[in-house]
Motif scaffolding. Sequence first.
Motif, PDB file in Angstrom:
ATOM      1  N   VAL A   1      -1.509  -6.721  -2.443  1.00 35.16           N
ATOM      2  CA  VAL A   1      -0.669  -7.544  -1.569  1.00 35.16           C
ATOM      3  C   VAL A   1      -1.002  -7.287  -0.098  1.00 35.16           C
ATOM      4  CG1 VAL A   1       1.700  -7.975  -0.803  1.00 35.16           C
ATOM      5  CG2 VAL A   1       1.206  -7.744  -3.240  1.00 35.16           C
ATOM      6  N   ALA A   2      -1.157  -6.016   0.275  1.00 34.44           N
ATOM      7  CA  ALA A   2      -1.460  -5.681   1.669  1.00 34.44           C
ATOM      8  C   ALA A   2      -2.819  -6.215   2.088  1.00 34.44           C
ATOM      9  CB  ALA A   2      -1.404  -4.168   1.863  1.00 34.44           C
ATOM     10  N   ALA A   3      -3.817  -6.073   1.217  1.00 30.76           N
ATOM     11  CA  ALA A   3      -5.162  -6.566   1.533  1.00 30.76           C
ATOM     12  C   ALA A   3      -5.161  -8.088   1.645  1.00 30.76           C
ATOM     13  CB  ALA A   3      -6.152  -6.108   0.473  1.00 30.76           C
TER      14      ALA A   3
ATOM     15  N   VAL B   1       5.947   5.017   2.862  1.00 27.81           N
ATOM     16  CA  VAL B   1       5.075   4.988   1.687  1.00 27.81           C
ATOM     17  C   VAL B   1       5.681   4.048   0.653  1.00 27.81           C
ATOM     18  CG1 VAL B   1       4.114   6.337  -0.227  1.00 27.81           C
ATOM     19  CG2 VAL B   1       4.255   7.344   2.060  1.00 27.81           C
ATOM     20  N   VAL B   2       4.857   3.225   0.026  1.00 26.49           N
ATOM     21  CA  VAL B   2       5.324   2.375  -1.080  1.00 26.49           C
ATOM     22  C   VAL B   2       5.299   3.215  -2.351  1.00 26.49           C
ATOM     23  CG1 VAL B   2       4.903   0.302  -2.443  1.00 26.49           C
ATOM     24  CG2 VAL B   2       4.439   0.281   0.022  1.00 26.49           C
ATOM     25  N   GLU B   3       6.452   3.422  -2.935  1.00 29.24           N
ATOM     26  CA  GLU B   3       6.555   4.220  -4.157  1.00 29.24           C
ATOM     27  C   GLU B   3       6.121   3.403  -5.370  1.00 29.24           C
ATOM     28  OE1 GLU B   3       7.118   7.290  -3.851  1.00 29.24           O
ATOM     29  OE2 GLU B   3       7.950   7.370  -1.815  1.00 29.24           O
ATOM     30  N   MET B   4       5.687   4.100  -6.419  1.00 25.84           N
ATOM     31  CA  MET B   4       5.173   3.427  -7.613  1.00 25.84           C
ATOM     32  C   MET B   4       6.234   2.576  -8.306  1.00 25.84           C
ATOM     33  SD  MET B   4       2.012   4.070  -7.706  1.00 25.84           S
ATOM     34  CE  MET B   4       1.633   3.420  -9.331  1.00 25.84           C
ATOM     35  N   THR B   5       7.504   2.915  -8.124  1.00 23.46           N
ATOM     36  CA  THR B   5       8.579   2.177  -8.794  1.00 23.46           C
ATOM     37  C   THR B   5       9.031   0.949  -8.012  1.00 23.46           C
ATOM     38  OG1 THR B   5      10.178   3.662  -7.736  1.00 23.46           O
ATOM     39  CG2 THR B   5       9.450   4.240  -9.968  1.00 23.46           C
ATOM     40  N   GLU B   6       8.499   0.754  -6.810  1.00 29.00           N
ATOM     41  CA  GLU B   6       8.949  -0.350  -5.959  1.00 29.00           C
ATOM     42  C   GLU B   6       8.142  -1.625  -6.201  1.00 29.00           C
ATOM     43  OE1 GLU B   6      10.554   0.927  -1.801  1.00 29.00           O
ATOM     44  OE2 GLU B   6       8.699   2.036  -2.123  1.00 29.00           O
ATOM     45  N   SER B   7       8.796  -2.753  -5.975  1.00 27.39           N
ATOM     46  CA  SER B   7       8.105  -4.038  -5.988  1.00 27.39           C
ATOM     47  C   SER B   7       7.206  -4.103  -4.759  1.00 27.39           C
ATOM     48  CB  SER B   7       9.117  -5.183  -5.948  1.00 27.39           C
ATOM     49  OG  SER B   7       8.498  -6.399  -5.572  1.00 27.39           O
ATOM     50  N   PRO B   8       5.924  -4.369  -4.920  1.00 29.92           N
ATOM     51  CA  PRO B   8       4.997  -4.337  -3.772  1.00 29.92           C
ATOM     52  C   PRO B   8       5.399  -5.256  -2.626  1.00 29.92           C
ATOM     53  CG  PRO B   8       3.786  -4.477  -5.838  1.00 29.92           C
ATOM     54  CD  PRO B   8       5.218  -4.664  -6.182  1.00 29.92           C
ATOM     55  N   ALA B   9       5.658  -6.510  -2.933  1.00 32.77           N
ATOM     56  CA  ALA B   9       5.960  -7.475  -1.875  1.00 32.77           C
ATOM     57  C   ALA B   9       7.247  -7.102  -1.145  1.00 32.77           C
ATOM     58  CB  ALA B   9       6.067  -8.874  -2.460  1.00 32.77           C
ATOM     59  N   GLN B  10       8.284  -6.741  -1.891  1.00 33.81           N
ATOM     60  CA  GLN B  10       9.555  -6.383  -1.269  1.00 33.81           C
ATOM     61  C   GLN B  10       9.418  -5.110  -0.440  1.00 33.81           C
ATOM     62  OE1 GLN B  10      12.599  -6.202  -4.265  1.00 33.81           O
ATOM     63  NE2 GLN B  10      12.284  -8.313  -4.943  1.00 33.81           N
ATOM     64  N   ALA B  11       8.715  -4.126  -0.976  1.00 31.60           N
ATOM     65  CA  ALA B  11       8.543  -2.861  -0.264  1.00 31.60           C
ATOM     66  C   ALA B  11       7.792  -3.063   1.052  1.00 31.60           C
ATOM     67  CB  ALA B  11       7.808  -1.861  -1.141  1.00 31.60           C
ATOM     68  N   LEU B  12       6.746  -3.881   1.030  1.00 29.61           N
ATOM     69  CA  LEU B  12       5.955  -4.093   2.244  1.00 29.61           C
ATOM     70  C   LEU B  12       6.745  -4.879   3.293  1.00 29.61           C
ATOM     71  CD1 LEU B  12       2.469  -4.768   0.636  1.00 29.61           C
ATOM     72  CD2 LEU B  12       3.117  -2.807   2.038  1.00 29.61           C
ATOM     73  N   ARG B  13       7.653  -5.748   2.842  1.00 28.49           N
ATOM     74  CA  ARG B  13       8.513  -6.447   3.802  1.00 28.49           C
ATOM     75  C   ARG B  13       9.520  -5.484   4.435  1.00 28.49           C
ATOM     76  NH1 ARG B  13       8.289 -10.869   0.074  1.00 28.49           N
ATOM     77  NH2 ARG B  13      10.191 -10.127  -0.979  1.00 28.49           N
ATOM     78  N   ARG B  14      10.045  -4.568   3.630  1.00 25.03           N
ATOM     79  CA  ARG B  14      11.039  -3.619   4.141  1.00 25.03           C
ATOM     80  C   ARG B  14      10.404  -2.500   4.954  1.00 25.03           C
ATOM     81  NH1 ARG B  14      12.859  -3.506  -1.214  1.00 25.03           N
ATOM     82  NH2 ARG B  14      12.080  -1.359  -1.349  1.00 25.03           N
ATOM     83  N   LYS B  15       9.125  -2.229   4.701  1.00 25.90           N
ATOM     84  CA  LYS B  15       8.462  -1.085   5.321  1.00 25.90           C
ATOM     85  C   LYS B  15       7.219  -1.541   6.098  1.00 25.90           C
ATOM     86  CE  LYS B  15       9.866   2.041   1.574  1.00 25.90           C
ATOM     87  NZ  LYS B  15       9.399   2.932   0.477  1.00 25.90           N
TER      88      LYS B  15
ATOM     89  N   ALA C   1       4.454   1.032   6.395  1.00 27.54           N
ATOM     90  CA  ALA C   1       3.935   1.657   5.176  1.00 27.54           C
ATOM     91  C   ALA C   1       2.450   1.952   5.361  1.00 27.54           C
ATOM     92  CB  ALA C   1       4.151   0.749   3.973  1.00 27.54           C
ATOM     93  N   SER C   2       1.987   3.070   4.818  1.00 31.52           N
ATOM     94  CA  SER C   2       0.610   3.515   5.057  1.00 31.52           C
ATOM     95  C   SER C   2      -0.413   2.486   4.593  1.00 31.52           C
ATOM     96  CB  SER C   2       0.371   4.860   4.363  1.00 31.52           C
ATOM     97  OG  SER C   2       0.676   4.794   2.982  1.00 31.52           O
ATOM     98  N   ILE C   3      -0.188   1.844   3.451  1.00 36.01           N
ATOM     99  CA  ILE C   3      -1.177   0.889   2.950  1.00 36.01           C
ATOM    100  C   ILE C   3      -1.239  -0.350   3.853  1.00 36.01           C
ATOM    101  CG2 ILE C   3       0.457  -0.235   1.358  1.00 36.01           C
ATOM    102  CD1 ILE C   3      -3.345   0.353   0.863  1.00 36.01           C
TER     103      ILE C   3
END
Length: 340
Positions: A102-104, A57-71, A74-76
């Motif tokens: 970012v995901a879309a 899950v991408v948490e609200m405190t995370e940077s979207p682009a970085q989180a999606l690269r690391r995860k 991720a559900s989104i």
Amino acid sequence: MGGDHAPARIVDGALAAARHLGIGIALVGRDRAICDELARHEDADQLDVRVVDAPDVVEMTESPAQALRRKPRASIRVAAELVARGDASALVSAGHTGATVVAAHAAFGMVPGVDRPALAPSVPTRDGSAVLIDAGATVECKPAYLLQFGVMGAVYAREWIGIASPRVGLLSIGEEETKGNELTREAHRLLKASALNFIGNIEAREIFAGQADVVVCDGFTGNVALKLSEGLVEMVEELLGAELQSTFSAQVGSLLSRRAFRRFRKRVDYSEYGGAPLMGVAGLCIVGHGRSSAKAVRNAVAMASRLVGNNVLARVEQEIARAAHPPAGTSGWGDTVPQR
């Protein structure tokens, strides 16, 4: 898994949509958590609902682009890829807005001729509702982006609100076309030269008066305007409630005016709209409020279903192509050709 009340209210709203609209739903997220919520509903196994496991899950405190690269799971991201593959018709999320955008964008790409995505929430007006575009997807804008937002907003206003020729206004600090900063002045010129039903600049106080059917602005300004309006509505509701309960006579009046108060709340309640479409990406995506209730989720899914049925993406592509190749006398995106 996104939103303040996830996954419980997300599951409740999604099942309500499946139940009442007769459509299939894919719930994307942590398998066990979702199945525990489904177990609360006696008819869940009778509905067209499937669970797609996504452990991250991408948490609200995370940077979207970085989180999606690391995860990558991720559900989104998994949900967006389902739509991109054609395994689902639309993406609905009440989670991290930045991560959803970012995901879309990564999964769908952009509609040809559109440079940046834009969120297009409906806002209440004196006579009905209007479209505010952009409300936060693209903070840094160029004038051409605002023209593209105007085109996409007009398509959405026709398909969602049912306005044949939407009035498009540009949000600025004054009605005169010379008012505003360099961005709004140049955007005014492009919008004026376009085929849109452009009515000129409007001020913020005119948004809710229904002066325009589509209000165009950059994402920073639009997000501030939207959040300000939400806060104002909440304050008005609290003040009205407190005043109506302050004295015995007011309490009697409260009983008599309860129906009117309910109508007022319905007109300004974001859950009635469900969510905001993310315009410009080459796939249908609805972004819900972080505080989405089950009702809001149900209405967001209903919005997605209706926009799929109306083939809105194809209409956006047609209008963008038309705006990019205007009649003689103008060039791409409304750049006026000098006249003799």
